[in-house]
Write a protein that holds these residues in place. Structure first.
Motif, PDB file in Angstrom:
ATOM      1  N   VAL A   1      -7.159  -0.862 -55.007  1.00 30.16           N
ATOM      2  CA  VAL A   1      -8.202   0.293 -54.868  1.00 30.16           C
ATOM      3  C   VAL A   1      -7.972   1.393 -55.838  1.00 30.16           C
ATOM      4  CG1 VAL A   1      -8.782   1.840 -52.934  1.00 30.16           C
ATOM      5  CG2 VAL A   1      -7.689  -0.310 -52.322  1.00 30.16           C
ATOM      6  N   PHE A   2      -9.393   1.391 -56.568  1.00 28.84           N
ATOM      7  CA  PHE A   2      -9.211   2.592 -57.702  1.00 28.84           C
ATOM      8  C   PHE A   2     -10.084   3.723 -57.179  1.00 28.84           C
ATOM      9  CE2 PHE A   2      -8.699  -1.482 -59.803  1.00 28.84           C
ATOM     10  CZ  PHE A   2      -7.633  -1.268 -60.811  1.00 28.84           C
ATOM     11  N   GLY A   3      -9.786   4.833 -57.607  1.00 31.47           N
ATOM     12  CA  GLY A   3     -10.673   6.072 -57.358  1.00 31.47           C
ATOM     13  C   GLY A   3     -11.780   5.986 -58.433  1.00 31.47           C
ATOM     14  N   LYS A   4     -13.045   6.352 -58.046  1.00 32.22           N
ATOM     15  CA  LYS A   4     -14.244   6.417 -58.648  1.00 32.22           C
ATOM     16  C   LYS A   4     -14.433   8.187 -58.647  1.00 32.22           C
ATOM     17  CE  LYS A   4     -17.583   3.587 -58.792  1.00 32.22           C
ATOM     18  NZ  LYS A   4     -18.556   2.659 -58.419  1.00 32.22           N
ATOM     19  N   HIS A   5     -14.425   8.582 -60.044  1.00 33.10           N
ATOM     20  CA  HIS A   5     -14.745   9.871 -60.298  1.00 33.10           C
ATOM     21  C   HIS A   5     -15.756  10.247 -61.205  1.00 33.10           C
ATOM     22  CE1 HIS A   5     -10.641   9.390 -58.846  1.00 33.10           C
ATOM     23  NE2 HIS A   5     -10.880   9.897 -57.923  1.00 33.10           N
TER      24      HIS A   5
ATOM     25  N   THR B   1     -11.993   9.393 -69.581  1.00 28.85           N
ATOM     26  CA  THR B   1     -11.516   7.990 -69.497  1.00 28.85           C
ATOM     27  C   THR B   1     -10.490   7.549 -68.673  1.00 28.85           C
ATOM     28  OG1 THR B   1     -10.453   7.555 -71.573  1.00 28.85           O
ATOM     29  CG2 THR B   1     -12.747   7.388 -71.703  1.00 28.85           C
ATOM     30  N   GLU B   2     -10.419   8.420 -67.494  1.00 33.74           N
ATOM     31  CA  GLU B   2      -9.136   8.456 -66.529  1.00 33.74           C
ATOM     32  C   GLU B   2      -9.118   7.185 -65.714  1.00 33.74           C
ATOM     33  OE1 GLU B   2      -8.478  11.797 -64.311  1.00 33.74           O
ATOM     34  OE2 GLU B   2      -8.098  13.232 -66.350  1.00 33.74           O
ATOM     35  N   VAL B   3      -8.125   6.797 -65.142  1.00 35.59           N
ATOM     36  CA  VAL B   3      -8.202   5.537 -64.442  1.00 35.59           C
ATOM     37  C   VAL B   3      -7.022   5.846 -63.341  1.00 35.59           C
ATOM     38  CG1 VAL B   3      -7.495   2.926 -63.967  1.00 35.59           C
ATOM     39  CG2 VAL B   3      -8.670   3.448 -66.166  1.00 35.59           C
TER      40      VAL B   3
ATOM     41  N   HIS C   1     -16.689   5.029 -63.200  1.00 33.73           N
ATOM     42  CA  HIS C   1     -17.435   6.165 -63.372  1.00 33.73           C
ATOM     43  C   HIS C   1     -18.313   6.399 -62.259  1.00 33.73           C
ATOM     44  CE1 HIS C   1     -19.393   9.728 -64.867  1.00 33.73           C
ATOM     45  NE2 HIS C   1     -20.626   9.372 -64.622  1.00 33.73           N
ATOM     46  N   SER C   2     -18.457   7.657 -61.553  1.00 37.80           N
ATOM     47  CA  SER C   2     -19.232   8.102 -60.400  1.00 37.80           C
ATOM     48  C   SER C   2     -19.520   9.548 -60.354  1.00 37.80           C
ATOM     49  CB  SER C   2     -18.846   7.281 -59.128  1.00 37.80           C
ATOM     50  OG  SER C   2     -19.710   7.619 -58.031  1.00 37.80           O
ATOM     51  N   GLU C   3     -20.459   9.910 -60.000  1.00 37.95           N
ATOM     52  CA  GLU C   3     -20.777  11.424 -60.001  1.00 37.95           C
ATOM     53  C   GLU C   3     -20.175  11.749 -58.506  1.00 37.95           C
ATOM     54  OE1 GLU C   3     -21.385  13.555 -62.129  1.00 37.95           O
ATOM     55  OE2 GLU C   3     -21.819  12.079 -63.695  1.00 37.95           O
ATOM     56  N   ASN C   4     -20.314  10.867 -57.698  1.00 41.05           N
ATOM     57  CA  ASN C   4     -19.812  11.205 -56.386  1.00 41.05           C
ATOM     58  C   ASN C   4     -18.420  10.144 -56.017  1.00 41.05           C
ATOM     59  OD1 ASN C   4     -22.364  12.568 -55.453  1.00 41.05           O
ATOM     60  ND2 ASN C   4     -23.348  10.510 -55.459  1.00 41.05           N
ATOM     61  N   PRO C   5     -17.437  11.124 -55.679  1.00 39.75           N
ATOM     62  CA  PRO C   5     -16.128  10.518 -55.558  1.00 39.75           C
ATOM     63  C   PRO C   5     -16.146   9.396 -54.551  1.00 39.75           C
ATOM     64  CG  PRO C   5     -15.944  12.941 -55.545  1.00 39.75           C
ATOM     65  CD  PRO C   5     -17.564  12.484 -55.632  1.00 39.75           C
TER      66      PRO C   5
END
Length: 247
Positions: free
Chosen positions: A171-175, A116-118, A194-198
């Motif tokens: 701007v958030f990172g999706k991982h 659950t990282e942000v 959540h995203s399988e592709n960064p």
């Protein structure tokens, strides 16, 4: 007595100057306390010595004039300065900063992920990136790889108090290890990171509150008209001396 009045006027104009200037042109509320104190002290000192000189110079140039001439000159330069300020300065030039309070809350339930990282990669204010290290980090959050990060298991919110003139963008990172984040700014929106592709997710934030813009505009225009008036008095006296020499 006259010297004290000049000093008082210079101090008043200096206060209006540093207050309006910082509220309009410097996103001062995004900075630390030491920076804010330094900027206020610098602007006050700059304003005080500048206004004291202009007041002294413009008054000395009218010293030999009769009371009627003094009044006429003051009215003339005042109305010319007023006309210049409203006719030639764009209306949005003196728009003050908007203050926005944002709360980021990691969601305890992961979405399509066991983590659950942000990751808050960037805060963009008026098309300029804010230094993330100027943000006070809450418990459970940390600086990591140039981002502000909430690690897995953290449920503590992160507050962002920022000021802007037109826009705020997060701007958030999706991982694969990211979850959901709640963004509160008057109302709450939940973003799935959540995203399988960064990749990255940009979220535009509406300003939640506005400063006392009428008083700030009044202060800014007062300073502008006062400075223009004193400069015009000096310019008129300069040209008058040139004309008298030619005669």
């Amino acid at each position: 007595m006259r010297a004290k009045i000049k000093q008082l006027i210079a101090i008043l104009l200096a206060i209006l100057f540093f207050f309006s200037f910082s509220e309009i042109f410097i996103p001062i509320h995004n900075k630390g306390k030491v920076y804010i104190i330094f900027v206020y002290m610098y602007l006050f000192a700059l304003g005080f010595f500048t206004f004291r000189y202009l007041i002294k110079k413009s008054i000395s140039l009218m010293r030999n004039n009769s009371l009627t001439k003094k009044v006429l000159k003051l009215f003339l330069v005042f109305f010319i300065s007023l006309f210049i300020s409203f006719a030639f300065i764009p209306k949005n030039y003196f728009e003050p900063m908007n203050y926005t309070n944002i709360i980021l809350t990691p969601m305890s339930e992961a979405s399509n992920s066991n983590r659950t990282e942000v990751w808050l990669n960037e805060i963009i204010i008026d098309q300029s990136k804010l230094d993330l290290k100027s943000i006070d980090i809450s418990s459970g959050w940390m600086y990591k790889d140039g981002a502000i990060v909430s690690m897995s298991g953290n449920i503590n919110p992160q507050k962002l108090n920022v000021s802007s003139k037109s826009s705020i963008e997060l701007v958030f990172g999706k991982h694969a290890w990211s979850g959901k984040v709640g963004i509160y700014n008057g109302s709450t929106q939940i973003i799935n990171l959540h995203s399988e592709n960064p990749s990255e997710k940009s979220v535009r934030i509406a300003e939640s509150s506005k400063s006392n813009d009428n008083f700030i505009k009044f202060a800014a225009y007062s300073v502008c008209v006062s400075v223009l008036s004193m400069i015009l008095l000096i310019i008129f006296s300069f040209f008058k001396k040139i004309l008298l020499k030619r005669k």
